[in-house]
Design a protein around this motif. Structure first.
Motif, PDB file in Angstrom:
ATOM      1  N   THR A 274       0.765 -19.064  -3.058  1.00 64.06           N
ATOM      2  CA  THR A 274       0.187 -18.017  -3.902  1.00 64.06           C
ATOM      3  C   THR A 274      -0.214 -16.831  -3.035  1.00 64.06           C
ATOM      4  N   PHE A 275       0.160 -15.623  -3.465  1.00 62.68           N
ATOM      5  CA  PHE A 275      -0.190 -14.445  -2.689  1.00 62.68           C
ATOM      6  C   PHE A 275      -1.705 -14.315  -2.568  1.00 62.68           C
ATOM      7  N   THR A 276      -2.149 -13.894  -1.373  1.00 62.33           N
ATOM      8  CA  THR A 276      -3.575 -13.639  -1.184  1.00 62.33           C
ATOM      9  C   THR A 276      -3.949 -12.328  -1.884  1.00 62.33           C
ATOM     10  N   ASP A 277      -5.237 -12.080  -2.000  1.00 56.74           N
ATOM     11  CA  ASP A 277      -5.680 -10.827  -2.620  1.00 56.74           C
ATOM     12  C   ASP A 277      -5.160  -9.620  -1.848  1.00 56.74           C
ATOM     13  N   GLY A 278      -5.132  -9.738  -0.507  1.00 52.82           N
ATOM     14  CA  GLY A 278      -4.630  -8.637   0.311  1.00 52.82           C
ATOM     15  C   GLY A 278      -3.160  -8.372   0.061  1.00 52.82           C
ATOM     16  N   GLN A 279      -2.363  -9.431  -0.062  1.00 53.19           N
ATOM     17  CA  GLN A 279      -0.944  -9.265  -0.355  1.00 53.19           C
ATOM     18  C   GLN A 279      -0.730  -8.628  -1.732  1.00 53.19           C
TER      19      GLN A 279
END
Length: 692
Positions: A274-279
């Protein structure tokens, strides 16, 4: 004549031409044809270049210290009595001259390699001043000095004051270079680009006086004040250059993207994490850019292992989904091949190709033809992509992976493959955002500060000398389990002083100590093809350990590499150590970074404790900037011509922000034609710049 008067004088083209004529090297006293050629090897071609050739170091000969106060590798001035006659000592194929010295009851030895004449210049019983490096690796036994300079204490005329030390080439000597610079300072008019009203408003010191002091300081405070003023000028011009250029880079959008936010989110779901918030924020930034009326020119900055490549693939997807071509450029073939494999894995519905130096001539012709006709959607590769004969049909999206390996010229060349193409450049070396805004002033910025949860934390430790054998034994055991290790040292070649072991010496030593472990050697003097083959063989597990210089700082993912060993760790910047540490821990296995000290001083331990106790690259960069100052910090992050002239200067990071403040105010000053001219000249010189 004041700087302002000189500035006014040099606005006249005839005066400028005459001034340039007078600044030829042959006009400088003492510069023969031979010396001029040696100066040319240092990129010194004019008297102005000579004035801007700053000392790489200074000898502080204003006070002496006691040998008992010195740490291993300290460079100091000692007053002592030579207590034994000089002797020539033979050690295998090498010989050296050795004397014993006494300093108020404290004994130490002094040795000289390749200097037999020393034997005739020292007398037992005489008082001397010795200047050089202290050797006492483990803080035990009797210390020694290696290759020190010396003179009789009663005839002290050289080893005193603050003495500048310059880098030399050929037959140049320190004295000849100091004399030439002293004469050049009389001939070269120093002009400040900072508007006169700002110089008066902030009571800035004279720039011409700063140049004189930096080359001949009467005190360390003189040196520091001069370095700050010169650095302020250089950063002011650089920041102004980016400011002038950024307006011209906001081109109107050419390509209209049809890919939707929903389609992009569905593509991101293809990844096994799952993409991180930064990504997610970075993907949103790119999406908004591509839907805006202006062409994108964005820097994606992220820590080691933060998932920048996945974000870049999202941008490539948006372009290919919209019917356009995309290019993915990497600095090495190994890294480019790794990116190509990811494109094939996550974007199988699009036609992709790989173009690099090793691609056969036949394949190159076919790929170039397909690119021009639009039969290829995504092209991955190295500098081969930006060759003049490579043409595209509708290249809309360009990615430069590992921006610090590419200059402004390469970045521009890729963008010029298609007018109006959107550009995403990526850097894996975090620098504080305040500095990003300055040094990537022509780019918008996205940052990824978090990491995928699947990444394992890397355990970092400082290994004391008595634990070294245990560490090697552990690495041998790990190799038997199929885990791989890196050994990194700072130099390809060692030194006569014994302070550094060369990478080849380390390679031979490790092979002898761990005979069952398969070692490979890698360093910067090897050809690119050979380096790529060794890196690929290491990834393919044909080797257990890789002994290398910092060429592996940016490399491929090796999931089974779990140990990083760094020798003389105190000689690296904190951010560089963090980058090297990031070569391990790329998989799911617990990983380790072992730091070995060449100097056991409190300062070295303090710096390395920052690495030991922090894994956030952005925070480490802040520490690095604060602890090392602007000159050292930026000096390890760039080459080419951006700040190469001032890389040796020491100055606090606040200078950079003061320069930005001045640049902000300068635009509202009256006549800034001189500033614009110098700033644009600076920007033109950035074609070879590489930012780390």
């Amino acid at each position: 004549m004041s700087e302002r008067a000189i500035g006014n004088k040099l606005r006249d083209p005839k005066q400028i031409k005459e001034c340039r004529k007078n600044m030829e090297l042959k006009k400088i006293r003492g510069i023969s044809e031979k010396r001029e050629k040696d100066l040319n090897k240092l990129n010194i071609f004019t008297a102005e270049d000579l004035v801007r050739y700053f000392p790489r170091d200074y000898l502080d000969l204003t006070h002496t210290v006691r040998i008992s106060e010195c740490y291993h590798n300290d460079i100091v001035l000692l007053a002592c009595r030579v207590s034994s006659p000089p002797q020539t000592v033979y050690n295998g194929r090498r010989s050296f001259v050795k004397v014993w010295c006494d300093q108020g009851g404290e004994r130490f030895s002094a040795i000289w390699f390749n200097a037999p004449y020393v034997k005739n210049n020292l007398k037992a019983g005489e008082e001397y001043l010795f200047y050089g490096r202290v050797h006492n690796k483990y803080g035990m036994g009797t210390p020694s000095m290696v290759n020190p300079s010396f003179e009789l204490r009663e005839k002290n005329y050289r080893l005193k004051g603050i003495v500048p030390v310059y880098g030399l080439r050929g037959t140049l000597t320190q004295r000849a270079l100091r004399d030439a610079i002293r004469d050049a300072l009389q001939k070269v008019p120093v002009v400040s680009a900072i508007p006169p009203e700002l110089i008066r408003k902030y009571a800035l010191p004279s720039l011409s006086e700063a140049y004189r002091k930096v080359h001949a300081p009467e005190s360390l405070s003189d040196r520091d004040e001069a370095a700050e003023r010169i650095a302020l000028e250089e950063y002011f011009i650089l920041i102004s250059a980016f400011r002038f250029m950024k307006g011209g880079k906001e081109d109107a959008r050419v390509f209209r993207y049809s890919a939707t936010a929903r389609e992009t989110a569905e593509f991101a779901a293809r990844f096994p994490f799952t993409f991180t918030d930064g990504q997610k924020r970075a993907v949103d930034d790119i999406y908004e850019n591509l839907k805006s009326p202006k062409r994108m020119n964005r820097l994606l900055q992220g820590d080691v292992g933060s998932g920048k490549t996945a974000v870049a693939l999202c941008g490539i997807y948006m372009a290919a989904k919209s019917g356009y071509q995309a290019a993915f450029l990497a600095p090495t073939e190994v890294l480019a091949a790794q990116n190509y494999a990811l494109v094939q894995k996550y974007l199988p519905e699009f036609r992709s190709a790989f173009l690099a130096g090793s691609t056969s001539a036949k394949e190159k012709r076919e790929i170039k033809k397909a690119l021009k006709e639009g039969a290829i959607d995504i092209i991955c590769g190295t500098h081969a992509i930006i060759q003049e004969d490579v043409e595209t049909k509708n290249l809309a999206f360009c990615v430069c992976d590992e921006q610090h390996r590419f200059g402004v010229a390469q970045r521009s060349a890729l963008g010029e493959k298609s007018a109006g193409a959107d550009m995403l450049v990526m850097s894996a070396t975090p620098i504080p955002r305040t500095l990003s805004l300055i040094f990537y002033g022509d780019l918008d910025i996205s940052e990824i500060k978090d990491k995928p949860k699947a990444r394992c934390e890397i355990v970092t430790g400082i290994v004391p000398p008595h634990k070294y054998e245990n560490m090697l034994e552990y690495i041998g055991e790990e190799a038997a389990k199929g885990n791989q290790s890196y050994f990194v040292c700072p130099k390809i070649e060692g030194d006569d002083e014994g302070a550094l072991m060369s990478v080849t010496e380390l390679f031979d030593e490790l092979k002898n100590r761990l005979p069952r472990v398969r070692f490979a050697l890698l360093h910067g003097k090897m050809k690119d093809k050979e380096k790529a083959e060794i890196m690929q063989a290491f990834k393919d597990k044909k080797y257990d350990c890789l002994v290398s210089t910092t060429v592996i700082e940016v490399g491929i993912d090796v999931p089974d590499a779990t140990i990083m060993v760094i020798y003389n760790a105190e000689r690296f910047g904190l951010s560089q150590l963090h980058q090297l540490r990031g070569r391990v821990g790329r998989g799911t296995k617990k990983s380790f970074c072992f730091l070995l000290l060449g100097s056991d001083s409190p300062e070295a331990r303090e710096r390395l404790s920052v690495i030991k106790n922090n894994t956030d690259g952005f925070r480490i960069a802040e520490y690095d900037l604060r602890m090392r100052g602007g000159g050292d910090f930026m000096g390890t992050r760039q080459s080419g011509k951006m700040l190469s002239e001032i890389k040796n200067l020491r100055y606090p990071p606040e200078v950079i922000f003061e320069a930005k403040k001045l640049a902000d105010e300068a635009v509202s000053c009256g006549d800034i034609s001189l500033l614009r001219s110098l700033a644009l000249k600076k920007y033109e010189s950035l074609q070879d710049v590489v930012l780390n």
